[in-house]
Design an enzyme around this catalytic site. Structure first.
Site, mmCIF file in Angstrom:
data_model
loop_
_atom_site.group_PDB
_atom_site.id
_atom_site.type_symbol
_atom_site.label_atom_id
_atom_site.label_comp_id
_atom_site.label_asym_id
_atom_site.label_seq_id
_atom_site.Cartn_x
_atom_site.Cartn_y
_atom_site.Cartn_z
ATOM 1 N N ALA A 9 0.861 -1.177 0.000
ATOM 2 C CA ALA A 9 0.000 0.000 0.000
ATOM 3 C C ALA A 9 0.903 1.233 0.000
ATOM 4 O O ALA A 9 2.077 1.154 0.390
ATOM 5 C CB ALA A 9 -0.886 0.000 1.242
ATOM 6 N N GLY A 65 0.656 -5.047 0.916
ATOM 7 C CA GLY A 65 -0.606 -5.116 0.178
ATOM 8 C C GLY A 65 -0.421 -5.732 -1.197
ATOM 9 O O GLY A 65 -1.354 -6.326 -1.749
ATOM 10 N N GLU A 70 -0.574 -9.354 -0.627
ATOM 11 C CA GLU A 70 -1.981 -9.685 -0.327
ATOM 12 C C GLU A 70 -2.821 -9.694 -1.612
ATOM 13 O O GLU A 70 -3.694 -10.539 -1.792
ATOM 14 C CB GLU A 70 -2.529 -8.690 0.699
ATOM 15 C CG GLU A 70 -1.882 -8.898 2.064
ATOM 16 C CD GLU A 70 -2.160 -7.785 3.057
ATOM 17 O OE1 GLU A 70 -2.011 -6.600 2.685
ATOM 18 O OE2 GLU A 70 -2.517 -8.083 4.206
ATOM 19 N N GLU A 81 5.145 -5.222 6.977
ATOM 20 C CA GLU A 81 4.437 -4.163 7.705
ATOM 21 C C GLU A 81 4.992 -3.965 9.104
ATOM 22 O O GLU A 81 4.934 -2.870 9.656
ATOM 23 C CB GLU A 81 2.936 -4.493 7.789
ATOM 24 C CG GLU A 81 2.176 -4.361 6.475
ATOM 25 C CD GLU A 81 2.172 -5.636 5.637
ATOM 26 O OE1 GLU A 81 3.028 -6.521 5.862
ATOM 27 O OE2 GLU A 81 1.302 -5.730 4.749
HETATM 28 N N1 DAK Z 1 4.625 3.272 -0.671
HETATM 29 C C1 DAK Z 1 4.999 4.450 -1.199
HETATM 30 N N2 DAK Z 1 6.152 4.604 -1.906
HETATM 31 C C2 DAK Z 1 6.938 3.528 -2.050
HETATM 32 C C3 DAK Z 1 6.602 2.257 -1.502
HETATM 33 C C4 DAK Z 1 5.369 2.151 -0.780
HETATM 34 N N3 DAK Z 1 4.923 0.994 -0.287
HETATM 35 N N4 DAK Z 1 7.590 1.390 -1.816
HETATM 36 C C5 DAK Z 1 8.483 2.088 -2.536
HETATM 37 N N5 DAK Z 1 8.103 3.358 -2.678
HETATM 38 C C6 DAK Z 1 8.792 4.426 -3.377
HETATM 39 C C7 DAK Z 1 10.013 4.935 -2.601
HETATM 40 O O1 DAK Z 1 9.627 5.878 -1.633
HETATM 41 C C8 DAK Z 1 10.830 5.544 -3.709
HETATM 42 O O2 DAK Z 1 10.290 6.801 -4.031
HETATM 43 P P1 DAK Z 1 11.249 8.095 -4.276
HETATM 44 O O3 DAK Z 1 12.037 8.264 -3.028
HETATM 45 O O4 DAK Z 1 12.097 7.702 -5.470
HETATM 46 O O5 DAK Z 1 10.291 9.210 -4.567
HETATM 47 C C9 DAK Z 1 10.566 4.618 -4.884
HETATM 48 O O6 DAK Z 1 9.345 3.939 -4.599
HETATM 49 C C10 DAK Z 1 11.650 3.567 -5.093
HETATM 50 O O7 DAK Z 1 11.860 2.907 -3.849
HETATM 51 P P2 DAK Z 1 13.296 2.774 -3.155
HETATM 52 O O8 DAK Z 1 14.180 3.932 -3.517
HETATM 53 O O9 DAK Z 1 13.054 2.514 -1.713
HETATM 54 O O10 DAK Z 1 13.849 1.477 -3.897
HETATM 55 P P3 DAK Z 1 14.843 0.371 -3.311
HETATM 56 O O11 DAK Z 1 15.171 -0.515 -4.460
HETATM 57 O O12 DAK Z 1 15.971 0.998 -2.546
HETATM 58 O O13 DAK Z 1 13.977 -0.448 -2.242
HETATM 59 C C11 DAK Z 1 12.003 -1.610 -1.463
HETATM 60 C C12 DAK Z 1 12.873 -1.184 -2.694
HETATM 61 C C13 DAK Z 1 10.747 -2.296 -2.011
HETATM 62 C C14 DAK Z 1 12.799 -2.642 -0.629
HETATM 63 C C15 DAK Z 1 11.662 -0.367 -0.594
HETATM 64 O O14 DAK Z 1 11.145 0.643 -1.453
HETATM 65 C C16 DAK Z 1 10.667 -0.659 0.489
HETATM 66 O O15 DAK Z 1 11.024 -1.204 1.544
HETATM 67 N N6 DAK Z 1 9.394 -0.252 0.269
HETATM 68 C C17 DAK Z 1 8.356 -0.393 1.251
HETATM 69 C C18 DAK Z 1 7.841 -1.818 1.342
HETATM 70 C C19 DAK Z 1 6.798 -1.971 2.417
HETATM 71 O O16 DAK Z 1 7.035 -1.692 3.604
HETATM 72 N N7 DAK Z 1 5.577 -2.409 2.051
HETATM 73 C C20 DAK Z 1 4.452 -2.575 2.966
HETATM 74 C C21 DAK Z 1 3.647 -1.284 2.997
HETATM 75 S S1 DAK Z 1 2.290 -1.326 4.159
HETATM 76 C C22 DAK Z 1 -5.410 -2.368 4.217
HETATM 77 C C23 DAK Z 1 -5.013 -2.739 2.955
HETATM 78 C C24 DAK Z 1 -3.645 -2.847 2.683
HETATM 79 C C25 DAK Z 1 -2.701 -2.553 3.636
HETATM 80 C C26 DAK Z 1 -3.118 -2.194 4.902
HETATM 81 C C27 DAK Z 1 -4.469 -2.093 5.209
HETATM 82 N N8 DAK Z 1 -6.780 -2.289 4.548
HETATM 83 C C28 DAK Z 1 -7.768 -2.655 3.508
HETATM 84 C C29 DAK Z 1 -7.204 -1.967 5.856
HETATM 85 C C30 DAK Z 1 -1.310 -2.678 3.256
HETATM 86 C C31 DAK Z 1 -0.285 -2.130 3.935
HETATM 87 C C32 DAK Z 1 1.061 -2.159 3.313
HETATM 88 O O17 DAK Z 1 1.286 -2.706 2.261
#
Ligand code: DAK
Length: 258
Positions: free
Chosen positions: A66, A109, A112, A132
């Site tokens: 997400a 997400g 998921e 998460e």
């Molecule tokens: N959201 C927003 N931006 C993101 C992102 C994300 N999840 N993942 C990556 N980006 C963005 C980065 O901020 C970066 O943007 P700029 O800085 O260039 O503007 C760009 O994408 C490239 O990412 P990185 O520079 O970080 O690239 P790397 O290769 O160094 O790293 C990475 C890739 C995938 C390991 C890293 O970006 C990362 O750790 N990303 C976050 C992964 C994460 O934590 N995902 C879980 C998110 S929480 C619900 C439904 C769904 C959910 C909850 C509730 N309900 C229906 C209630 C879901 C929650 C989640 O998914």
């Protein structure tokens, strides 16, 4: 950005393809992107010409979760008011068989979303995770339930409590994905699998997937009764007459979806 740009939609015969297209943010599932995905999937689902759908992302990411910036700015009330949660439910309610084509990151997400599909075809580059916990939250769109049912308690606990990512090979070994293919073949193979499904009786395929899903909902005796009912329903179709007759007549069946 318009919906057309956020998702790329194509029709290849009886196979519909929806590709998420927010590459700079690794297909982070913003409300807008999620809405565009649902709209595209629902349109294909409503099209009787389409018999299976591929849902994919880009080479670097299926989806990295997400949108964290949106999540940081949101409240539970805002999430439900924006129909964000309903959108996730809508994907689960699609009737056309759905094949996830996963290359690169498939996180949070994104994982998921892939698990909501009927099966996952993964590139050898794919990385699956529910990270998460690193953000102080937990999976919120089915991760604790679907991942546990797919890989079992030990691996699900490991992934969800530590944020560990699984490689494509590990995901295959633990039953999260159906096939792992070479880096360059992820989309081609997913389309090929979807094409194989599209060549079967749509009624048979839908009722079979529906019965498999019951294995995760109901006790065995109830699931078996459900299967028997779906079997009888499928047998009542013209497609079943055609499939059985074609075998006897030693020819390929021609399914009409009726
Ligand atoms: N959201 C927003 N931006 C993101 C992102 C994300 N999840 N993942 C990556 N980006 C963005 C980065 O901020 C970066 O943007 P700029 O800085 O260039 O503007 C760009 O994408 C490239 O990412 P990185 O520079 O970080 O690239 P790397 O290769 O160094 O790293 C990475 C890739 C995938 C390991 C890293 O970006 C990362 O750790 N990303 C976050 C992964 C994460 O934590 N995902 C879980 C998110 S929480 C619900 C439904 C769904 C959910 C909850 C509730 N309900 C229906 C209630 C879901 C929650 C989640 O998914």
């Amino acid at each position: 950005m318009t919906e057309e740009q956020l998702v790329l939609v194509e029709r290849d015969g009886r196979v519909g393809v929806v590709l998420m297209n927010r590459p700079k943010q690794l297909n982070a599932l913003s409300d807008e992107l999620t809405a565009a995905v649902v709209t595209a999937l629902e349109e294909l689902d409503a099209d009787s010409e389409i018999r299976s759908i591929v849902l994919g992302g880009g080479e670097r990411a299926f989806a990295a979760g997400a949108d964290i910036q949106e999540l940081a700015a949101s409240t539970p009330i805002a999430l439900s008011e924006s129909r964000h949660i309903e959108r996730w439910d809508a994907i689960r309610n699609l009737r056309t068989p759905l094949v996830a084509a996963v290359s690169g990151y498939c996180l949070g997400g994104g994982c998921e979303l892939a698990m909501t599909c009927d099966l996952i075809v993964a590139s050898e580059t794919a990385r699956f995770g529910q990270p998460e916990i690193n953000l102080g939250i937990l999976p919120g769109a089915g991760g604790t339930q679907r991942l546990t049912r797919a890989v079992g308690k030990a691996i699900a606990m490991d992934m969800i409590l530590t944020g560990r990512l699984l490689s494509a090979r590990e995901a295959l070994q633990h039953g999260l994905v159906a096939r792992v293919v070479a880096r360059e073949a992820w989309l081609v193979e997913a389309k090929r699998v979807a094409g194989e499904i599209a060549a079967k009786s749509p009624i048979g395929a839908r009722l079979a997937a529906d019965a498999i899903d019951q294995a995760f909902e109901a006790p065995l005796s109830v699931g078996l009764a459900y299967e028997r009912r779906n079997f009888a329903l499928a047998r009542a179709s013209e497609d079943a007459d055609e499939g059985l007759r074609a075998f006897v007549e030693k020819r390929a069946p021609d399914y009409k979806g009726s």
